[in-house]
Write an enzyme that holds these catalytic residues in place. Structure first.
Site, PDB file in Angstrom:
ATOM      1  N   ASP A 142      20.583  29.413   8.712  1.00  0.00           N
ATOM      2  CA  ASP A 142      20.060  28.899   9.990  1.00  0.00           C
ATOM      3  C   ASP A 142      20.451  27.449  10.308  1.00  0.00           C
ATOM      4  O   ASP A 142      20.379  26.589   9.424  1.00  0.00           O
ATOM      5  CB  ASP A 142      18.531  28.911   9.988  1.00  0.00           C
ATOM      6  CG  ASP A 142      17.937  30.175   9.410  1.00  0.00           C
ATOM      7  OD1 ASP A 142      18.674  31.120   9.141  1.00  0.00           O
ATOM      8  OD2 ASP A 142      16.707  30.192   9.229  1.00  0.00           O
ATOM      9  N   TRP A 145      22.627  33.582  -0.685  1.00  0.00           N
ATOM     10  CA  TRP A 145      21.383  32.906  -0.320  1.00  0.00           C
ATOM     11  C   TRP A 145      20.573  32.548  -1.570  1.00  0.00           C
ATOM     12  O   TRP A 145      20.496  33.317  -2.509  1.00  0.00           O
ATOM     13  CB  TRP A 145      20.581  33.818   0.605  1.00  0.00           C
ATOM     14  CG  TRP A 145      19.367  33.149   1.173  1.00  0.00           C
ATOM     15  CD1 TRP A 145      19.298  32.415   2.310  1.00  0.00           C
ATOM     16  CD2 TRP A 145      18.055  33.147   0.595  1.00  0.00           C
ATOM     17  NE1 TRP A 145      18.023  31.948   2.480  1.00  0.00           N
ATOM     18  CE2 TRP A 145      17.229  32.376   1.450  1.00  0.00           C
ATOM     19  CE3 TRP A 145      17.494  33.692  -0.550  1.00  0.00           C
ATOM     20  CZ2 TRP A 145      15.885  32.162   1.203  1.00  0.00           C
ATOM     21  CZ3 TRP A 145      16.147  33.473  -0.809  1.00  0.00           C
ATOM     22  CH2 TRP A 145      15.362  32.723   0.068  1.00  0.00           C
ATOM     23  N   GLU A 167      10.730  35.047  13.396  1.00  0.00           N
ATOM     24  CA  GLU A 167      11.233  33.851  12.718  1.00  0.00           C
ATOM     25  C   GLU A 167      11.863  32.906  13.735  1.00  0.00           C
ATOM     26  O   GLU A 167      12.301  33.311  14.813  1.00  0.00           O
ATOM     27  CB  GLU A 167      12.290  34.251  11.692  1.00  0.00           C
ATOM     28  CG  GLU A 167      11.781  35.210  10.626  1.00  0.00           C
ATOM     29  CD  GLU A 167      12.831  35.514   9.562  1.00  0.00           C
ATOM     30  OE1 GLU A 167      12.561  35.258   8.391  1.00  0.00           O
ATOM     31  OE2 GLU A 167      13.927  36.005   9.905  1.00  0.00           O
TER      32      GLU A 167
HETATM   33  N1  DQQ Z   1      15.835  31.737   7.156  1.00  0.00           N
HETATM   34  C1  DQQ Z   1      15.025  30.732   6.534  1.00  0.00           C
HETATM   35  C2  DQQ Z   1      13.631  31.010   6.982  1.00  0.00           C
HETATM   36  C3  DQQ Z   1      13.836  31.749   8.253  1.00  0.00           C
HETATM   37  C4  DQQ Z   1      15.013  32.618   7.928  1.00  0.00           C
HETATM   38  C5  DQQ Z   1      15.215  30.811   5.040  1.00  0.00           C
HETATM   39  C6  DQQ Z   1      15.717  33.142   9.141  1.00  0.00           C
HETATM   40  O1  DQQ Z   1      12.885  29.811   7.170  1.00  0.00           O
HETATM   41  O2  DQQ Z   1      12.689  32.461   8.631  1.00  0.00           O
HETATM   42  O3  DQQ Z   1      16.539  30.513   4.692  1.00  0.00           O
HETATM   43  O4  DQQ Z   1      17.055  33.450   8.879  1.00  0.00           O
END
Ligand code: DQQ
Length: 575
Positions: A59, A83, A238
């Protein structure tokens, strides 16, 4: 001795075999990935899309313009191409196109963010003081909201950020799932002086809410009794974004009170269940803290509008107070496998930032790549007034087919001969329609469009095209597809056919298309930016060179290329 080492290497080989055979082939037999015909080739890295030099990115976080410098923070794993270990990477720019990397701005360090610094935003407080509001994953694994402040406000790059010990400033309330409570939005200040932010949450009935929190001092936050928005149509939302748009013109607005202009509000939500970003347009009554969406389908996300019908998620906007525009960033994920990403050493990129404004009809947003992108335009090729009858194809020659910006307008003289739609399509049926009718299936008006990153014999290509239909009530329905099913000969890729409807007025019989091609990413803007589709592709033949761009018509009625301009694009200096 040398023989001995060679023999020991051979003896070691079986250890690679099960999970590392491909790794061995790519790294030992083809140590130079540039020359290697493998998905690890540098050819898939981009020339003008934001990427860190290596590893995982997702993000966009807290984009802002501060004292003349653009900042972009982003979810970043400093250790791997998958990730995990999430920190806030940080880069700065003078033009949103060329970027300089800085040190990581936030990394897990305290009990309130020990397991990750997740998404959030920046707000510039009175007195020109930026502040970060972000989600920390605390030592118990719960989502909490924290703040961070610049260590030295006179540092023009805002290199270091401190986390005050009174964090967290928000924890999940009773009745809410503490592992689904995150991504505070940019804050806005009401006339009552209170700051407001919205945070995505899941309640114990598995219903998603955009919770509203208020604070006078940014330190003590109280949850408003009523959420800004609540839906049965997803369990969690989100990266909620909430911002005003002018009712007339393209001018962007800041997030706080907008009395001087007539404004509507956009509520954007990332639907966790299918990782698509949707938005609603409505009115916001600040005194009541109430958002009233204008469209009637508020409880079915499949009927909400989307910024982009492709590989696009976790988007976030910011207000560029100097150029008076609202700018959109978003993450475009890879569509190869995690093992491919590990071999490539990187995963994820950001779309080219887009200016966003409300369409004249007040019903949807329009998006267009920021004009600074045009500074990268090099050689130009033009085509004009070319008729494409059924089966007609024209090649766009003279610009590098893997690094180009193409703007074109089609004219459809016989648009009234469009086929009758045999049933009523709903908004989210476009992808299904694109899936059912690929570019080889002949219609009356269309398919016509572009074949990009295409091999000479079209064994590999991505087709971006339109089809026009007529409804029983006499309206015209334009379908736009970005079909990746033939995009690559590599196995195990995600190769969908994405689609969206284009809300254009067919009275003049014209449709425009702009497509940005950048190695493994293709961003397309139909109908002047009313419908956008981002695709991630890895054509195998790109590595051998010899790729092409074609304009085609596969409909029985002739279409004309009214005007086409294609530019080869320079490489930006990115990180
Ligand atoms: N990515 C983040 C979160 C969000 C999600 C974690 C959305 O805070 O909700 O890397 O891709």
């Amino acid at each position: 001795m040398a023989w001995l080492s060679f023999i020991s290497l051979l003896l070691c080989l079986p250890a690679f075999r099960n999970d590392g055979d491909e790794f061995f082939r790519r790294h030992f037999l083809n140590p130079d990935p540039e020359k290697a015909f493998s998905i690890a080739s540098k050819q898939y890295r981009t020339a003008f899309h934001f990427q860190p030099p290596q590893n995982w990115i997702n993000d966009p976080n807290g984009p802002m313009l501060y004292n003349g410098i653009y900042h972009l923070f982003y979810q970043y794993n400093p250790f791997s191409a998958k990730w995990g270990n999430i920190t806030w990477g940080h880069s700065i720019s003078g033009d949103l196109i060329n970027w300089t990397p800085l040190d990581i701005a936030l990394r897990p360090s305290d009990p309130f963010d020990l397991h990750g610094c997740w998404s959030g935003s920046t707000t510039i407080l009175p007195g020109n003081k930026p502040i970060i509001l972000y989600t920390g994953i605390n030592e118990a694994g719960y989502n909490v909201q924290n703040i961070a402040l610049p260590k030295n406000i006179s540092d023009p790059f805002l290199l270091e950020w401190v986390k005050p010990p009174y964090n967290p400033v928000m924890i999940a309330a009773d009745g809410f799932n503490a592992t689904q409570f995150r991504d505070p939005s940019t804050c806005w200040q009401g006339k009552d002086g209170f700051w407001r932010t919205t945070v995505g949450a899941e309640d114990f009935e598995m219903k998603a809410k955009a919770l509203l929190y208020k604070s006078e001092d940014f330190m003590r936050w109280t949850r408003a009794e009523r959420p800004l928005f609540s839906t049965n149509s997803s369990s969690m939302i989100e990266c909620v974004d909430f911002f005003p748009v002018s009712v007339k013109g393209k001018r962007g607005l800041g997030s706080s009170s907008t009395d001087s202009v007539e404004a509507k509000y956009v509520l954007k939500m990332g639907v966790f269940d299918n990782t698509h970003d949707y938005y609603l347009i409505g009115r916001y009554m600040e005194e009541l803290d109430e958002f009233i969406p204008e469209n009637a389908f508020e409880d079915d996300h499949r009927l909400w509008a989307r910024y982009d019908y492709g590989s696009f998620y976790a988007s976030k906007t910011f207000f560029d107070a100097e150029k008076k525009r609202r700018i959109l960033w978003a993450w475009s994920n890879e569509s190869d496998t995690i093992s491919d990403d590990i071999v490539k050493g990187w995963a994820g990129l950001q779309i080219v930032p887009r200016t966003v404004w409300l369409d004249d009809n007040g019903k949807q947003l329009v998006q267009w790549p920021i004009r600074e992108l045009e500074s990268l335009r090099l050689k130009k090729v033009e085509l004009k007034h070319i008729e494409l009858s059924e089966g007609g194809v024209v090649e766009i020659k003279g610009v590098k087919a893997s690094q180009a910006d193409i703007e074109m307008e089609f004219e459809i003289p016989e648009f009234r001969k469009a086929e009758l739609m045999n049933h009523e399509w709903k908004l989210d049926d476009a992808q299904m329609a694109c899936h059912q009718m690929d570019a080889s299936i002949r219609g009356s008006i269309g398919p016509f469009g572009l074949l990009v990153l295409a091999s000479h014999n079209l064994e590999e290509h991505t087709a971006i095209f339109f089809r026009v239909f007529r409804s029983r009530t006499g309206d015209y329905i334009v379908l736009m597809c970005s079909d990746q099913r033939k995009s690559s000969l590599w196995p195990e890729l995600y190769k969908p056919a994405f689609g969206g409807f284009v809300p254009v007025d067919m009275k003049e019989g014209r449709i425009s298309l702009r497509t940005l091609i950048d190695h493994s990413v293709i961003e397309s803007f139909g109908g002047g930016g009313r419908t956008c589709i981002t695709a991630r592709v890895y054509p195998k033949l790109l590595l051998a060179g010899g790729i092409h761009t074609y304009v085609f018509n596969n409909g029985s009625e002739t279409v004309k290329i009214r005007k086409l301009q294609a530019w080869e694009m320079a490489k930006a200096r990115i990180n």
